[in-house]
Design a protein around this motif. Structure first.
Motif, PDB file in Angstrom:
ATOM      1  N   ALA A  93     -10.975   9.047  -6.684  1.00  0.00           N
ATOM      2  CA  ALA A  93     -10.547   7.780  -5.974  1.00  0.00           C
ATOM      3  C   ALA A  93      -9.441   7.942  -5.020  1.00  0.00           C
ATOM      4  CB  ALA A  93     -10.485   6.664  -6.973  1.00  0.00           C
ATOM      5  N   SER A  94      -9.281   7.091  -4.104  1.00  0.00           N
ATOM      6  CA  SER A  94      -8.101   7.022  -3.221  1.00  0.00           C
ATOM      7  C   SER A  94      -7.728   5.702  -2.988  1.00  0.00           C
ATOM      8  CB  SER A  94      -8.204   8.072  -1.967  1.00  0.00           C
ATOM      9  OG  SER A  94      -9.083   7.165  -1.143  1.00  0.00           O
ATOM     10  N   SER A  95      -6.395   5.338  -2.652  1.00  0.00           N
ATOM     11  CA  SER A  95      -5.766   4.273  -2.294  1.00  0.00           C
ATOM     12  C   SER A  95      -5.011   4.452  -1.169  1.00  0.00           C
ATOM     13  CB  SER A  95      -5.274   3.432  -3.733  1.00  0.00           C
ATOM     14  OG  SER A  95      -4.125   4.053  -4.136  1.00  0.00           O
ATOM     15  N   SER A  96      -4.739   3.264  -0.256  1.00  0.00           N
ATOM     16  CA  SER A  96      -3.653   3.537   0.732  1.00  0.00           C
ATOM     17  C   SER A  96      -2.305   3.583   0.567  1.00  0.00           C
ATOM     18  CB  SER A  96      -4.047   2.042   1.658  1.00  0.00           C
ATOM     19  OG  SER A  96      -3.746   1.139   0.973  1.00  0.00           O
ATOM     20  N   GLN A  97      -1.952   2.986  -0.746  1.00  0.00           N
ATOM     21  CA  GLN A  97      -0.604   3.073  -0.985  1.00  0.00           C
ATOM     22  C   GLN A  97      -0.523   2.998  -2.662  1.00  0.00           C
ATOM     23  OE1 GLN A  97       1.836  -0.192   0.312  1.00  0.00           O
ATOM     24  NE2 GLN A  97       0.119  -1.757   0.028  1.00  0.00           N
ATOM     25  N   SER A 102      -3.076  -2.422  -4.556  1.00  0.00           N
ATOM     26  CA  SER A 102      -4.019  -1.233  -3.568  1.00  0.00           C
ATOM     27  C   SER A 102      -5.254  -1.102  -4.473  1.00  0.00           C
ATOM     28  CB  SER A 102      -3.166  -0.198  -3.267  1.00  0.00           C
ATOM     29  OG  SER A 102      -1.953  -0.551  -2.599  1.00  0.00           O
ATOM     30  N   PRO A 103      -6.369  -1.594  -3.919  1.00  0.00           N
ATOM     31  CA  PRO A 103      -7.622  -1.321  -4.521  1.00  0.00           C
ATOM     32  C   PRO A 103      -7.784   0.327  -4.611  1.00  0.00           C
ATOM     33  CG  PRO A 103      -8.073  -1.970  -2.515  1.00  0.00           C
ATOM     34  CD  PRO A 103      -6.469  -1.973  -2.511  1.00  0.00           C
ATOM     35  N   LEU A 104      -8.498   0.606  -5.713  1.00  0.00           N
ATOM     36  CA  LEU A 104      -9.186   2.121  -5.612  1.00  0.00           C
ATOM     37  C   LEU A 104     -10.323   2.146  -5.102  1.00  0.00           C
ATOM     38  CD1 LEU A 104      -6.800   2.248  -7.643  1.00  0.00           C
ATOM     39  CD2 LEU A 104      -7.964   3.743  -9.081  1.00  0.00           C
TER      40      LEU A 104
ATOM     41  N   LEU B  45     -14.428  -2.353  -6.572  1.00  0.00           N
ATOM     42  CA  LEU B  45     -13.380  -3.536  -6.840  1.00  0.00           C
ATOM     43  C   LEU B  45     -14.180  -4.864  -6.464  1.00  0.00           C
ATOM     44  CD1 LEU B  45     -10.575  -4.126  -7.505  1.00  0.00           C
ATOM     45  CD2 LEU B  45     -10.103  -4.536  -4.879  1.00  0.00           C
ATOM     46  N   LEU B  46     -13.919  -5.600  -7.400  1.00  0.00           N
ATOM     47  CA  LEU B  46     -14.374  -6.994  -7.295  1.00  0.00           C
ATOM     48  C   LEU B  46     -12.946  -7.891  -7.115  1.00  0.00           C
ATOM     49  CD1 LEU B  46     -16.719  -7.418 -10.317  1.00  0.00           C
ATOM     50  CD2 LEU B  46     -17.367  -7.202  -7.916  1.00  0.00           C
ATOM     51  N   VAL B  47     -12.060  -7.766  -7.683  1.00  0.00           N
ATOM     52  CA  VAL B  47     -10.816  -8.760  -7.431  1.00  0.00           C
ATOM     53  C   VAL B  47      -9.523  -7.937  -8.098  1.00  0.00           C
ATOM     54  CG1 VAL B  47     -11.041 -10.020  -9.543  1.00  0.00           C
ATOM     55  CG2 VAL B  47     -10.482 -11.261  -7.587  1.00  0.00           C
ATOM     56  N   THR B  48      -8.609  -8.506  -7.567  1.00  0.00           N
ATOM     57  CA  THR B  48      -7.189  -8.235  -8.307  1.00  0.00           C
ATOM     58  C   THR B  48      -6.406  -9.479  -8.437  1.00  0.00           C
ATOM     59  OG1 THR B  48      -6.977  -6.100  -6.758  1.00  0.00           O
ATOM     60  CG2 THR B  48      -5.114  -6.910  -7.848  1.00  0.00           C
TER      61      THR B  48
END
Lengths: 115, 112
Positions: A93-97, A102-104, B45-48
């Motif tokens: 997985a990656s995330s922008s920050q 920050s979503p994965l 992802l659905l939500v945070t």
């Protein structure tokens, strides 16, 4: 944007053999994660990189697992030698920050079967 | 021991029914995320949720973050077969480096 790319998609090896997985994150994403997901369980973090530095590898079995992200872009995860209990899906997985909002973004994983 | 406990582990329901799944911990989280994973794919992802007591809606899905930021719930109204999948909650403990940890997930099957 292109998603997280992983290869191979499937791999079958015998115990005591070695195997390597490759991951190319979304362009520009500084943070990269490797997770192990055993059937019926949630993903377990193996290692987290920020650029080419390791943020956390506390759950990586370092006697047999290694990972690198030399240029801060793509990454490889290696197992040597493999055990039967390493059979799992390996997710990158990656995330922008690195941060709580920050979503994965996950790849589709490599399914490893050790016989 | 799991940092995030999810319940129920499995859920099999008929189309049109409502359901709630839970994600609980004894630790305080800076935020919690909910993901859905379909067979052969990675989680999406659905939500945070970030603020204690926060409620977010995504069509027929309602997410709530506990006031103390230790737990969360996902409620689905009028479930459809397309909702079938593994629902995962993930979070990082408040303070320190952001290291996201996942629960074991709730496997949902919605029968037509």
């Amino acid at each position: 944007e292109a998603g997280v790319a992983q290869s191979p998609r499937y791999k079958i090896i015998e115990k005591r053999q070695s195997v390597a997985f490759w991951c190319n994150p979304i362009s520009g994403h500084a943070t990269l994660y490797w997770y192990q997901q055993i059937l019926g369980q949630g993903p377990k973090l193996l290692i987290q990189f920020q650029n080419n530095g390791v943020v956390d590898d506390s759950q990586l079995p370092k006697d047999r697992f290694s990972a690198e992200r030399l240029k801060g872009v793509d990454s490889t995860l290696k197992i040597q030698p493999a055990k039967l209990e390493d059979s799992a899906v390996y997710l990158c997985a990656s995330s922008s920050q690195q941060g709580r909002n920050s979503p994965l973004h996950f790849g589709n994983g490599t399914r490893l079967t050790v016989t | 021991t799991q940092l995030l406990e999810q319940s129920p582990q499995f859920l099999s329901i008929q189309e049109g029914e409502n359901l709630t799944v839970y994600c609980n911990s004894s630790s305080v989280f800076s935020s919690l995320q909910w993901y859905r994973q379909e067979p052969g794919e990675g989680p999406v992802l659905l939500v945070t949720v970030v603020t204690g007591g926060e409620v977010k809606k995504l069509k027929r899905l309602t997410f709530q973050f506990g006031d103390a930021r230790k737990d969360s719930s996902l409620h689905i109204t009028a479930a459809q077969p397309g909702d079938t999948g593994l629902y995962l909650c993930a979070g990082a403990r408040a303070g320190g480096s952001y290291i996201p940890t996942f629960g074991r997930g709730t496997s949902l099957i919605v029968h037509p």
